[in-house]
Design a protein around this motif. Structure first.
Motif, PDB file in Angstrom:
ATOM      1  N   TYR A 103      32.072  18.421 -15.252  1.00  0.00           N
ATOM      2  CA  TYR A 103      32.341  17.285 -14.367  1.00  0.00           C
ATOM      3  C   TYR A 103      32.703  17.762 -12.958  1.00  0.00           C
ATOM      4  CZ  TYR A 103      34.362  12.960 -12.577  1.00  0.00           C
ATOM      5  OH  TYR A 103      34.637  11.847 -11.818  1.00  0.00           O
ATOM      6  N   GLY A 104      33.566  18.751 -12.876  1.00  0.00           N
ATOM      7  CA  GLY A 104      34.004  19.230 -11.577  1.00  0.00           C
ATOM      8  C   GLY A 104      32.892  19.836 -10.758  1.00  0.00           C
ATOM      9  N   VAL A 105      32.079  20.688 -11.359  1.00  0.00           N
ATOM     10  CA  VAL A 105      30.981  21.318 -10.627  1.00  0.00           C
ATOM     11  C   VAL A 105      29.982  20.262 -10.155  1.00  0.00           C
ATOM     12  CG1 VAL A 105      29.005  22.883 -10.823  1.00  0.00           C
ATOM     13  CG2 VAL A 105      31.220  23.544 -11.778  1.00  0.00           C
ATOM     14  N   ALA A 106      29.650  19.315 -11.029  1.00  0.00           N
ATOM     15  CA  ALA A 106      28.689  18.276 -10.651  1.00  0.00           C
ATOM     16  C   ALA A 106      29.208  17.441  -9.486  1.00  0.00           C
ATOM     17  CB  ALA A 106      28.385  17.386 -11.855  1.00  0.00           C
ATOM     18  N   GLN A 107      30.475  17.044  -9.554  1.00  0.00           N
ATOM     19  CA  GLN A 107      31.027  16.222  -8.492  1.00  0.00           C
ATOM     20  C   GLN A 107      31.077  16.982  -7.160  1.00  0.00           C
ATOM     21  OE1 GLN A 107      30.672  13.188  -9.956  1.00  0.00           O
ATOM     22  NE2 GLN A 107      32.586  12.547  -8.990  1.00  0.00           N
ATOM     23  N   LEU A 108      31.429  18.260  -7.218  1.00  0.00           N
ATOM     24  CA  LEU A 108      31.450  19.066  -6.000  1.00  0.00           C
ATOM     25  C   LEU A 108      30.060  19.218  -5.404  1.00  0.00           C
ATOM     26  CD1 LEU A 108      33.967  21.881  -6.998  1.00  0.00           C
ATOM     27  CD2 LEU A 108      34.338  20.051  -5.318  1.00  0.00           C
ATOM     28  N   CYS A 109      29.047  19.168  -6.251  1.00  0.00           N
ATOM     29  CA  CYS A 109      27.660  19.284  -5.788  1.00  0.00           C
ATOM     30  C   CYS A 109      27.021  17.923  -5.507  1.00  0.00           C
ATOM     31  CB  CYS A 109      26.825  20.031  -6.825  1.00  0.00           C
ATOM     32  SG  CYS A 109      27.307  21.751  -7.079  1.00  0.00           S
ATOM     33  N   LEU A 110      27.832  16.861  -5.488  1.00  0.00           N
ATOM     34  CA  LEU A 110      27.373  15.495  -5.215  1.00  0.00           C
ATOM     35  C   LEU A 110      26.399  14.988  -6.269  1.00  0.00           C
ATOM     36  CD1 LEU A 110      26.818  15.663  -1.330  1.00  0.00           C
ATOM     37  CD2 LEU A 110      28.878  15.024  -2.594  1.00  0.00           C
ATOM     38  N   ALA A 111      26.539  15.490  -7.495  1.00  0.00           N
ATOM     39  CA  ALA A 111      25.716  15.035  -8.614  1.00  0.00           C
ATOM     40  C   ALA A 111      26.575  14.210  -9.565  1.00  0.00           C
ATOM     41  CB  ALA A 111      25.105  16.231  -9.342  1.00  0.00           C
ATOM     42  N   SER A 112      25.943  13.601 -10.551  1.00  0.00           N
ATOM     43  CA  SER A 112      26.657  12.742 -11.492  1.00  0.00           C
ATOM     44  C   SER A 112      27.462  13.564 -12.482  1.00  0.00           C
ATOM     45  CB  SER A 112      25.664  11.855 -12.254  1.00  0.00           C
ATOM     46  OG  SER A 112      26.318  11.166 -13.308  1.00  0.00           O
ATOM     47  N   GLY A 113      28.770  13.419 -12.448  1.00  0.00           N
ATOM     48  CA  GLY A 113      29.619  14.120 -13.399  1.00  0.00           C
ATOM     49  C   GLY A 113      29.445  13.610 -14.811  1.00  0.00           C
ATOM     50  N   PHE A 114      29.166  12.315 -14.980  1.00  0.00           N
ATOM     51  CA  PHE A 114      28.969  11.747 -16.317  1.00  0.00           C
ATOM     52  C   PHE A 114      27.730  12.330 -16.979  1.00  0.00           C
ATOM     53  CE2 PHE A 114      31.305   7.774 -14.707  1.00  0.00           C
ATOM     54  CZ  PHE A 114      32.513   8.282 -15.132  1.00  0.00           C
ATOM     55  N   LEU A 115      26.625  12.382 -16.241  1.00  0.00           N
ATOM     56  CA  LEU A 115      25.408  12.959 -16.807  1.00  0.00           C
ATOM     57  C   LEU A 115      25.587  14.451 -17.080  1.00  0.00           C
ATOM     58  CD1 LEU A 115      22.615  11.213 -14.690  1.00  0.00           C
ATOM     59  CD2 LEU A 115      23.263  10.766 -17.063  1.00  0.00           C
ATOM     60  N   LEU A 144      35.494   7.957 -20.830  1.00  0.00           N
ATOM     61  CA  LEU A 144      34.042   8.070 -20.770  1.00  0.00           C
ATOM     62  C   LEU A 144      33.582   9.513 -20.940  1.00  0.00           C
ATOM     63  CD1 LEU A 144      32.605   5.748 -17.967  1.00  0.00           C
ATOM     64  CD2 LEU A 144      32.008   5.797 -20.389  1.00  0.00           C
ATOM     65  N   LEU A 145      34.250  10.437 -20.275  1.00  0.00           N
ATOM     66  CA  LEU A 145      33.862  11.840 -20.369  1.00  0.00           C
ATOM     67  C   LEU A 145      33.973  12.354 -21.793  1.00  0.00           C
ATOM     68  CD1 LEU A 145      35.557  13.225 -17.119  1.00  0.00           C
ATOM     69  CD2 LEU A 145      33.123  12.783 -17.499  1.00  0.00           C
ATOM     70  N   ILE A 146      35.053  12.003 -22.463  1.00  0.00           N
ATOM     71  CA  ILE A 146      35.238  12.425 -23.856  1.00  0.00           C
ATOM     72  C   ILE A 146      34.121  11.880 -24.736  1.00  0.00           C
ATOM     73  CG2 ILE A 146      36.729  12.169 -25.886  1.00  0.00           C
ATOM     74  CD1 ILE A 146      39.102  12.114 -23.853  1.00  0.00           C
ATOM     75  N   SER A 147      33.820  10.591 -24.566  1.00  0.00           N
ATOM     76  CA  SER A 147      32.800   9.967 -25.400  1.00  0.00           C
ATOM     77  C   SER A 147      31.413  10.517 -25.103  1.00  0.00           C
ATOM     78  CB  SER A 147      32.823   8.451 -25.188  1.00  0.00           C
ATOM     79  OG  SER A 147      31.923   7.817 -26.071  1.00  0.00           O
ATOM     80  N   LEU A 148      31.094  10.725 -23.832  1.00  0.00           N
ATOM     81  CA  LEU A 148      29.775  11.246 -23.469  1.00  0.00           C
ATOM     82  C   LEU A 148      29.557  12.644 -24.035  1.00  0.00           C
ATOM     83  CD1 LEU A 148      29.624  10.046 -19.752  1.00  0.00           C
ATOM     84  CD2 LEU A 148      28.271   9.175 -21.661  1.00  0.00           C
ATOM     85  N   LEU A 187      22.192  16.302 -14.685  1.00  0.00           N
ATOM     86  CA  LEU A 187      21.609  16.778 -15.944  1.00  0.00           C
ATOM     87  C   LEU A 187      21.390  18.287 -15.928  1.00  0.00           C
ATOM     88  CD1 LEU A 187      19.001  13.918 -16.565  1.00  0.00           C
ATOM     89  CD2 LEU A 187      21.104  14.336 -17.855  1.00  0.00           C
ATOM     90  N   LEU A 188      20.886  18.816 -14.828  1.00  0.00           N
ATOM     91  CA  LEU A 188      20.619  20.257 -14.742  1.00  0.00           C
ATOM     92  C   LEU A 188      21.908  21.075 -14.768  1.00  0.00           C
ATOM     93  CD1 LEU A 188      17.788  20.271 -12.039  1.00  0.00           C
ATOM     94  CD2 LEU A 188      17.554  20.797 -14.479  1.00  0.00           C
ATOM     95  N   ILE A 189      22.900  20.639 -14.012  1.00  0.00           N
ATOM     96  CA  ILE A 189      24.170  21.373 -13.965  1.00  0.00           C
ATOM     97  C   ILE A 189      24.849  21.370 -15.332  1.00  0.00           C
ATOM     98  CG2 ILE A 189      26.519  21.294 -13.031  1.00  0.00           C
ATOM     99  CD1 ILE A 189      25.238  20.283 -10.392  1.00  0.00           C
ATOM    100  N   GLY A 190      24.906  20.214 -15.971  1.00  0.00           N
ATOM    101  CA  GLY A 190      25.538  20.131 -17.280  1.00  0.00           C
ATOM    102  C   GLY A 190      24.818  20.954 -18.331  1.00  0.00           C
ATOM    103  N   ALA A 191      23.483  20.879 -18.337  1.00  0.00           N
ATOM    104  CA  ALA A 191      22.710  21.647 -19.317  1.00  0.00           C
ATOM    105  C   ALA A 191      22.905  23.142 -19.116  1.00  0.00           C
ATOM    106  CB  ALA A 191      21.230  21.279 -19.206  1.00  0.00           C
ATOM    107  N   ALA A 192      22.909  23.580 -17.868  1.00  0.00           N
ATOM    108  CA  ALA A 192      23.082  25.008 -17.588  1.00  0.00           C
ATOM    109  C   ALA A 192      24.456  25.501 -18.009  1.00  0.00           C
ATOM    110  CB  ALA A 192      22.857  25.272 -16.096  1.00  0.00           C
ATOM    111  N   LEU A 193      25.488  24.742 -17.687  1.00  0.00           N
ATOM    112  CA  LEU A 193      26.845  25.164 -18.041  1.00  0.00           C
ATOM    113  C   LEU A 193      27.066  25.126 -19.549  1.00  0.00           C
ATOM    114  CD1 LEU A 193      28.873  23.397 -15.216  1.00  0.00           C
ATOM    115  CD2 LEU A 193      28.583  25.856 -15.530  1.00  0.00           C
ATOM    116  N   GLY A 194      26.576  24.087 -20.226  1.00  0.00           N
ATOM    117  CA  GLY A 194      26.734  24.001 -21.673  1.00  0.00           C
ATOM    118  C   GLY A 194      26.064  25.161 -22.386  1.00  0.00           C
TER     119      GLY A 194
END
Length: 432
Positions: free
Chosen positions: A242-254, A69-73, A202-209
């Motif tokens: 994924y790791g940062v989001a999960q540690l912050c209790l956010a959705s790693g997939f998003l 899922l992570l690869i595809s997302l 969404l915020l964590i992923g967008a910021a890191l990307g």
């Protein structure tokens, strides 16, 4: 001997798919159908090379499904070139949030009244089946570019977003079964699982990307550093998001999806006095290193390289997961399945949810019909099923959910796969 047989079977399958891809499309077959049959043959019923009992090996299956899922997302995120504030995001957002929530509710009603499930188990079933699948839907995908086909864009966006937005409802079902803390008046679930899990991911992923993408482009264009190893960049960004989001209790997939979106939106950083090498057609004659370190082309070169690697990785992930789905079919109990549920879910509940979620929108009846039909189920449902099993649901409920989920996925692979080739011929002509 077993290793040699594995090598022979997998190698034969891969080469066969390369050589017969066009023929399969004409026969209304998809690669997933072939992988499914091969997986069943490799399972306990025939060769016995894959003997992963979902109840005993849920951890292995969960991790494999999660990785796919992570690869595809991330790959879908790299492909969607529409600006984040563009109005074309309205349709996939409504599908991924409103229609998905309605789907959970409708499935829960069918579970309580038709399948005689307790409310917690019914909500859990809804959360497992609600997300559409970005892995198996890769045949009907949005093309790269700033002006993609509207219908393909909506389907790809929905499949990428609702794998993350389904998570709160899975947790709600587990909470109603006493396996997750919902808080007083369900306040913890609303604030942490639902609101923060979605927005935070969404915020964590967008910021890191954006941050990592800009850093790489800066190092390449200003210092000729960090050139190459784009495969590591892709895998590293997926893992970090994924790791940062999960540690912050956010959705790693998003978070991973948003990281892919943000990475492909990183702008070029032209050096003062430098000139572009030309249009996209004119730069093909230049080497990768020249483009990767050029201030006018570094971002585009980075995105193309990362995307190309992830597309191939996505195909391997699809092969692996569908083989496993075919193999673990041997552990279902079809005699305990209410067969009316699958056509009700695919033909009635999905269209109802899509139509209700799109009320007041500008989509035509044809677009609504196509979106309603291509709600492909697959890897996301496998992940949440295995996650639920690992949280400690009863053995009887695990067997029931496993049977319903896997048979629904198989039905989706067959009927949606058979419709994919005709749809590919008409989507681009009918939807602009």
């Amino acid at each position: 001997m077993q290793d040699a047989l594995w090598s022979l079977l997998i190698g034969t399958l891969l080469i066969t798919m390369v050589l017969t891809g066009t023929i399969l499309a004409r026969l209304l077959l998809s690669g997933a159908m072939i992988y499914l049959c091969a997986g069943f043959a490799l399972g306990p019923e025939w060769f016995g090379l894959i003997t992963l009992d979902p109840l005993r090996h849920a951890d292995v299956l969960e991790h494999v499904a999660g990785a796919a899922l992570l690869i595809s997302l991330f790959t879908v995120g790299l492909r969607m070139g529409v600006p984040l504030l563009d109005r074309r995001w309205i349709v996939p957002l409504r599908l991924a949030f409103v229609s998905m929530a309605i789907t959970v509710g409708l499935v829960a009603l069918a579970g309580v009244w038709g399948l005689r499930m307790p409310i917690g188990a019914a909500v859990l079933l809804g959360g497992i089946l609600a997300p559409t699948d970005p892995v198996l839907a890769s045949g009907i995908r949005t093309e790269r570019g700033a002006d993609p086909d509207r219908l393909r864009f909506s389907l790809a966006g929905e499949g990428s977003l609702n794998d993350g937005t389904a998570f709160p409802f899975v947790m709600l079902g587990l909470g109603l079964l006493g396996l997750h803390e919902l808080g007083s008046a369900n306040l913890r679930w609303v604030l942490i699982d639902l609101l923060w899990g979605t927005a935070g991911g969404l915020l964590i992923g967008a910021a890191l990307g954006a941050l990592i993408g800009r850093l790489v482009v800066y190092l390449r264009t200003r210092h000729r550093q960090a050139v190459g190893l784009d495969e590591f960049l892709a895998l590293g960004l997926i893992a970090i998001a994924y790791g940062v989001a999960q540690l912050c209790l956010a959705s790693g997939f998003l978070a991973v999806f948003a990281a892919g979106l943000a990475l492909q939106r990183v702008e070029e950083q032209p050096s003062k006095g430098s000139a572009s090498l030309g249009t996209s057609k004119e730069v093909h004659g230049h080497t990768y290193k020249a483009l990767a370190a050029h201030s006018h082309h570094a971002s585009a070169a980075m995105t193309r390289a990362v995307h190309g690697f992830n597309v191939q990785l996505e195909k391997l992930a699809e092969l692996t997961l569908v083989l496993l789905i075919g193999a673990i079919l041997a552990y279902t109990e079809p005699s305990a399945l209410s067969w009316w549920f699958i056509p009700l879910f695919l033909v009635v509940l999905r269209p109802l949810a899509v139509t209700a979620g799109m009320i007041g929108g500008s989509s035509s009846l044809y677009q609504l019909a196509m979106i309603s039909w291509f709600g492909i189920r697959g890897v996301g449902s496998v992940f949440y099923l295995m996650y639920a099993i690992r949280q400690g649901i009863t053995s009887a409920l695990a067997k029931q959910l496993t049977t319903i989920t896997l048979i629904t996925i198989v039905a989706s692979i067959v009927v949606h796969g058979a419709c994919r080739a005709p749809a590919d011929e008409t989507l681009g002509l009918s939807i602009a």
